[in-house]
Scaffold this motif. Structure first.
Motif, PDB file in Angstrom:
ATOM      1  N   GLN A 129       0.832  -1.191   0.000  1.00 40.45           N
ATOM      2  CA  GLN A 129       0.000   0.000   0.000  1.00 40.45           C
ATOM      3  C   GLN A 129       0.873   1.251   0.000  1.00 40.45           C
ATOM      4  O   GLN A 129       1.960   1.252   0.562  1.00 40.45           O
TER       5      GLN A 129
ATOM      6  N   PRO B 148       1.848   4.822   1.487  1.00 35.23           N
ATOM      7  CA  PRO B 148       1.804   5.251   2.884  1.00 35.23           C
ATOM      8  C   PRO B 148       0.552   6.074   3.188  1.00 35.23           C
ATOM      9  O   PRO B 148       0.166   6.933   2.405  1.00 35.23           O
ATOM     10  N   SER B 149      -0.079   5.778   4.298  1.00 35.36           N
ATOM     11  CA  SER B 149      -1.227   6.550   4.751  1.00 35.36           C
ATOM     12  C   SER B 149      -1.118   6.701   6.250  1.00 35.36           C
ATOM     13  O   SER B 149      -1.051   5.692   6.961  1.00 35.36           O
ATOM     14  N   PRO B 150      -1.050   7.887   6.784  1.00 37.39           N
ATOM     15  CA  PRO B 150      -1.117   9.148   6.038  1.00 37.39           C
ATOM     16  C   PRO B 150       0.154   9.368   5.222  1.00 37.39           C
ATOM     17  O   PRO B 150       1.195   8.801   5.526  1.00 37.39           O
ATOM     18  N   ALA B 151       0.004  10.199   4.212  1.00 39.03           N
ATOM     19  CA  ALA B 151       1.145  10.476   3.335  1.00 39.03           C
ATOM     20  C   ALA B 151       2.282  11.113   4.117  1.00 39.03           C
ATOM     21  O   ALA B 151       2.067  11.881   5.044  1.00 39.03           O
ATOM     22  N   ARG B 152       3.495  10.773   3.744  1.00 38.48           N
ATOM     23  CA  ARG B 152       4.691  11.361   4.347  1.00 38.48           C
ATOM     24  C   ARG B 152       5.184  12.504   3.464  1.00 38.48           C
ATOM     25  O   ARG B 152       4.859  12.542   2.277  1.00 38.48           O
TER      26      ARG B 152
ATOM     27  N   SER C 292       8.330  10.179  -0.043  1.00 39.59           N
ATOM     28  CA  SER C 292       8.253   8.717  -0.048  1.00 39.59           C
ATOM     29  C   SER C 292       8.892   8.172  -1.313  1.00 39.59           C
ATOM     30  O   SER C 292       8.739   8.738  -2.393  1.00 39.59           O
TER      31      SER C 292
ATOM     32  N   ASP D   3       5.251  16.056  -0.840  1.00 34.92           N
ATOM     33  CA  ASP D   3       4.191  17.005  -0.524  1.00 34.92           C
ATOM     34  C   ASP D   3       4.048  18.008  -1.656  1.00 34.92           C
ATOM     35  O   ASP D   3       4.981  18.244  -2.424  1.00 34.92           O
TER      36      ASP D   3
ATOM     37  N   THR E 183      -4.049  13.179  -6.198  1.00 32.80           N
ATOM     38  CA  THR E 183      -4.071  14.074  -5.037  1.00 32.80           C
ATOM     39  C   THR E 183      -3.480  15.442  -5.355  1.00 32.80           C
ATOM     40  O   THR E 183      -3.558  16.351  -4.533  1.00 32.80           O
TER      41      THR E 183
ATOM     42  N   HIS F  91      -0.305  15.917  -5.671  1.00 33.39           N
ATOM     43  CA  HIS F  91       1.070  15.941  -5.180  1.00 33.39           C
ATOM     44  C   HIS F  91       2.026  15.602  -6.319  1.00 33.39           C
ATOM     45  O   HIS F  91       1.690  14.835  -7.210  1.00 33.39           O
TER      46      HIS F  91
END
Length: 107
Positions: free
Chosen positions: A4, A6-10, A13, A40, A88, A90
């Motif tokens: 998966q 990452p959640s929450p997003a870092r 990554s 981000d 998203t 990003h």
């Protein structure tokens, strides 16, 4: 280790996915790995993601060597990094590497 994102997003990554590849011999194969870089949202229009992707590319292209614990015998090819749209908004970059990997002796 997970399959998966990452959640929450870092903030940054690096996701590496083994896409498999052909067996060349009983002890070697040539897998392709897909590498996704996520960062981000930033005010630099993705420069952070681009810079990180170039750093990861340099590390992967230089990882082949003969030393204990390193299965990568050669980097056969590399594609990218490419800018990929992200739902998203990003910054996202994607690249692939084709490797020659040697197995270990079974005990």
């Amino acid at each position: 280790m997970s399959n998966q994102f990452p959640s929450p997003a870092r903030p940054k990554s690096v996701i590496v996915r083994d896409d498999g590849g052909p067996d060349v011999s009983i002890v070697t194969n040539e897998p392709t790995v897909g590498i996704t870089i996520l960062t981000d949202k930033d005010l630099t229009d993705g420069k952070t993601a681009t810079d990180l992707s170039h750093l990861v590319k340099a590390i992967v292209k230089d990882c082949a060597r003969v030393e204990p614990g390193n299965p990568v015998a050669a980097v056969l090819g590399f594609n990218g990094p490419y800018t990929v749209p992200d739902e998203t908004g990003h910054p996202r970059r994607y690249m692939t590497a084709e490797l020659s990997v040697a197995g270990e002796e079974l005990a």
